[in-house]
Design an enzyme around this catalytic site. Structure first.
Site, PDB file in Angstrom:
ATOM      1  N   ASP A  13       0.813  -1.226   0.000  1.00 15.33           N
ATOM      2  CA  ASP A  13       0.000   0.000   0.000  1.00 15.33           C
ATOM      3  C   ASP A  13       0.845   1.274   0.000  1.00 15.33           C
ATOM      4  O   ASP A  13       0.418   2.306   0.521  1.00 15.33           O
ATOM      5  CB  ASP A  13      -0.959   0.043   1.219  1.00 15.33           C
ATOM      6  N   LYS A  16       2.533   2.237  -5.052  1.00 14.77           N
ATOM      7  CA  LYS A  16       3.300   1.740  -6.201  1.00 14.77           C
ATOM      8  C   LYS A  16       2.568   2.007  -7.512  1.00 14.77           C
ATOM      9  O   LYS A  16       3.185   2.309  -8.521  1.00 14.77           O
ATOM     10  CB  LYS A  16       3.532   0.216  -6.071  1.00 14.77           C
ATOM     11  N   GLY A  17       1.224   1.906  -7.462  1.00 12.54           N
ATOM     12  CA  GLY A  17       0.427   2.081  -8.681  1.00 12.54           C
ATOM     13  C   GLY A  17       0.710   3.421  -9.340  1.00 12.54           C
ATOM     14  O   GLY A  17       0.929   3.507 -10.542  1.00 12.54           O
ATOM     15  N   HIS A  41      -4.062  -1.538  -6.460  1.00 12.89           N
ATOM     16  CA  HIS A  41      -3.270  -0.408  -6.938  1.00 12.89           C
ATOM     17  C   HIS A  41      -4.192   0.684  -7.444  1.00 12.89           C
ATOM     18  O   HIS A  41      -5.043   0.454  -8.289  1.00 12.89           O
ATOM     19  CB  HIS A  41      -2.311  -0.879  -8.048  1.00 12.89           C
ATOM     20  N   GLN A 225       2.152  -5.916  -3.086  1.00 13.84           N
ATOM     21  CA  GLN A 225       2.480  -6.053  -1.656  1.00 13.84           C
ATOM     22  C   GLN A 225       3.776  -5.275  -1.346  1.00 13.84           C
ATOM     23  O   GLN A 225       4.025  -4.272  -1.967  1.00 13.84           O
ATOM     24  CB  GLN A 225       2.608  -7.531  -1.242  1.00 13.84           C
ATOM     25  N   PRO A 309      -9.508  -0.643   7.763  1.00 12.74           N
ATOM     26  CA  PRO A 309      -8.672   0.509   8.099  1.00 12.74           C
ATOM     27  C   PRO A 309      -7.235   0.046   8.299  1.00 12.74           C
ATOM     28  O   PRO A 309      -6.998  -1.001   8.907  1.00 12.74           O
ATOM     29  CB  PRO A 309      -9.252   1.044   9.411  1.00 12.74           C
TER      30      PRO A 309
HETATM   31  P1  IMP Z   1      -2.601 -12.764   1.707  1.00  9.22           P
HETATM   32  O1  IMP Z   1      -1.618 -12.218   0.730  1.00  9.22           O
HETATM   33  O2  IMP Z   1      -4.043 -12.500   1.323  1.00  9.22           O
HETATM   34  O3  IMP Z   1      -2.366 -14.207   2.039  1.00  9.22           O
HETATM   35  O4  IMP Z   1      -2.411 -11.973   3.087  1.00  9.22           O
HETATM   36  C1  IMP Z   1      -1.237 -12.113   3.892  1.00  9.22           C
HETATM   37  C2  IMP Z   1      -0.855 -10.783   4.544  1.00  9.22           C
HETATM   38  O5  IMP Z   1      -0.436  -9.881   3.517  1.00  9.22           O
HETATM   39  C3  IMP Z   1      -2.007 -10.084   5.283  1.00  9.22           C
HETATM   40  O6  IMP Z   1      -1.466  -9.402   6.399  1.00  9.22           O
HETATM   41  C4  IMP Z   1      -2.523  -9.090   4.266  1.00  9.22           C
HETATM   42  O7  IMP Z   1      -3.159  -7.989   4.884  1.00  9.22           O
HETATM   43  C5  IMP Z   1      -1.225  -8.683   3.586  1.00  9.22           C
HETATM   44  N1  IMP Z   1      -1.403  -8.205   2.214  1.00  9.22           N
HETATM   45  C6  IMP Z   1      -1.597  -8.939   1.105  1.00  9.22           C
HETATM   46  N2  IMP Z   1      -1.682  -8.163   0.021  1.00  9.22           N
HETATM   47  C7  IMP Z   1      -1.535  -6.902   0.434  1.00  9.22           C
HETATM   48  C8  IMP Z   1      -1.486  -5.644  -0.223  1.00  9.22           C
HETATM   49  O8  IMP Z   1      -1.604  -5.520  -1.458  1.00  9.22           O
HETATM   50  N3  IMP Z   1      -1.282  -4.565   0.572  1.00  9.22           N
HETATM   51  C9  IMP Z   1      -1.122  -4.664   1.912  1.00  9.22           C
HETATM   52  N4  IMP Z   1      -1.138  -5.812   2.571  1.00  9.22           N
HETATM   53  C10 IMP Z   1      -1.347  -6.929   1.843  1.00  9.22           C
END
Ligand code: IMP
Length: 429
Positions: A13, A16-17, A41, A225, A309
């Protein structure tokens, strides 16, 4: 030309987009290399806000081709839904504009059901996943029983494979998690339908990228991520199931290291995190609300994918030093500098303390952040509105001081600072 890699330098978050949107101007290919529709994104172009989960953000530039590389995991339902949404917004995602690696893995409803069941079973120890089936899809990949995009080329065997896959998942769902089984026949029929639509998009993306690089074109690898969510190098177990770091771009696209150019780490001017796990500089109360926003704007700190949030805190340079080293960052992009306007003083974490000992970097990588106390330095804030700034000289002295402090502490130059959600609200340094 080169493969430039855009990486999240925090827990995702970071914005990056919008950086991809900026750098895609002179790129031919924009490629996602890891993760799936857990990403969110946001790109703001005038009045239009594009929220993308799977299709690379570069798609908003008509001259680019988007790639979903072999390292991604793809839920065809979300992908087709996103294509429809983009079409409604005037962007037609034709097979000329999007190419999907046959080696990318599929996410099915069974993966989603397993993600939910596994999270529920963890009770108080939840990871806080996005429930998009990401973990279970990568588990099937490493267990060597995953379904790959390339299997969509043969409908008959795809149907059989999907049925087998759902039957296997049903065993786990019912016996381990006491959850409802899925209708294997119905899921197989669904996937045959998706295959008919997605077949024309399947291409040898690794070779395509290689050829573009050979021809002197610029390719952007769009990270999803963030570094601290990396399966190997992040804050395990509160991580995602892939490698969203710079080396992951090479594996996830099938490109050798020879071609790498810039490696840009995107970081907010403060810290955020969704889901569970340590956040050493976490804030609450009025300051947290100030950094998070109320949710009334699309750029407020609420998850693009889940609406949750985000937790917020002061910028943490111990973590940023780590991500700079790990990714070999050549530049930093600082986003949301404008959000700090009016906060005085600004605190910034420069070290951790544990049992009387000070640490500039974590002693055991990200093994655990537990028990480490952040040590802060105080920097003067600014009240001047920075949203109209476009050059270094437009920034107030204290805003410049904040950026210089980060550069000195991390040892990587800041190339950009975003000062608002609009495309042009960017200071190029
Ligand atoms: P998963 O990728 O859905 O398995 O989630 C694993 C962890 O990565 C969790 O804490 C999610 O909140 C976090 N997470 C996954 N994708 C994102 C993203 O794009 N931004 C922020 N956190 C992410």
């Amino acid at each position: 030309m080169a493969l430039d890699i855009i990486i999240g330098a925090q827990w995702g978050d970071e914005g990056k987009g919008r950086m991809v949107d900026l750098l895609a101007k002179d790129a031919t290919i924009v490629a996602r290399f890891s993760g799936g529709d857990n990403a969110g994104h946001t790109v703001t172009v005038g009045e239009t806000v594009f929220k993308l989960h799977l299709i690379p953000s570069g798609i908003v530039h008509p001259h680019t081709v988007g790639v979903l590389g072999n390292g991604t995991v793809i839920n065809p339902e979300t992908l087709l839904g996103e294509m429809d949404k983009l079409k409604d917004m005037g962007i037609s995602v034709t097979p000329k504009r999007l190419k999907i690696s046959p080696a990318a893995h599929l996410i099915t409803p069974a993966h989603r059901a397993l993600d939910a069941a596994e999270e529920a079973q963890r009770g108080d120890e939840q990871i806080g996943t996005t429930l998009r089936g990401i973990g279970p899809a990568y588990m099937d990949k490493t267990a060597r029983r995953g379904l790959r995009i390339g299997e969509m080329l043969d409908e008959e065997s795809l149907a059989d494979r999907v049925k087998e896959h759902v039957a296997f998942a049903n065993k786990k769902l019912t016996s381990l998690y006491n959850a409802e089984p899925l209708d294997a026949q119905a899921v197989a029929a669904q996937f045959v339908g998706y295959a008919r639509k997605l077949k024309p998009y399947i291409a040898d993306t690794s070779r395509m990228i290689y050829q573009a690089l050979k021809d002197g074109k610029r390719v952007l690898a769009e990270g999803a991520q963030g570094t601290l969510l990396d399966l190997d190098h992040g804050t395990y177990p509160f991580v995602t199931s892939s490698n969203p770091t710079a080396p992951g771009a090479l594996i996830g696209l099938g490109v050798g290291p020879t071609y790498v150019g810039e490696i840009v780490g995107v970081t907010k001017a403060f810290q955020t995190r969704v889901g569970e796990g340590e956040l050493p500089t976490e804030l609450d109360g009025d300051l947290a609300l100030r950094l998070r926003g109320t949710g009334s704007n699309p750029w407020d700190e609420y998850g693009t994918t889940t609406g949750r949030p985000r937790r917020v805190g002061w910028l943490d340079l111990v973590l940023l030093r780590y991500t700079a080293r790990l990714n070999g960052l050549t530049k930093l992009a600082l986003t949301k500098l404008d959000i700090l306007t009016g906060i005085d003083p600004l605190m910034i974490c420069t070290a951790y303390k544990k049992d009387g000992e000070m640490f500039q970097e974590m002693p055991m990588g990200m093994l655990t952040l537990e028990g480490f106390e952040p040590v802060f330095e105080e920097l003067p804030g600014w009240t001047e509105d920075v949203q109209g700034a476009r050059t270094w000289d437009d920034l107030s002295l204290n805003a410049q001081g904040y950026i210089r402090f980060i550069e000195e502490q991390v040892g990587v130059p800041v190339g950009w600072a975003s000062v608002g959600a609009e495309r042009e609200q960017m200071v190029v340094i």
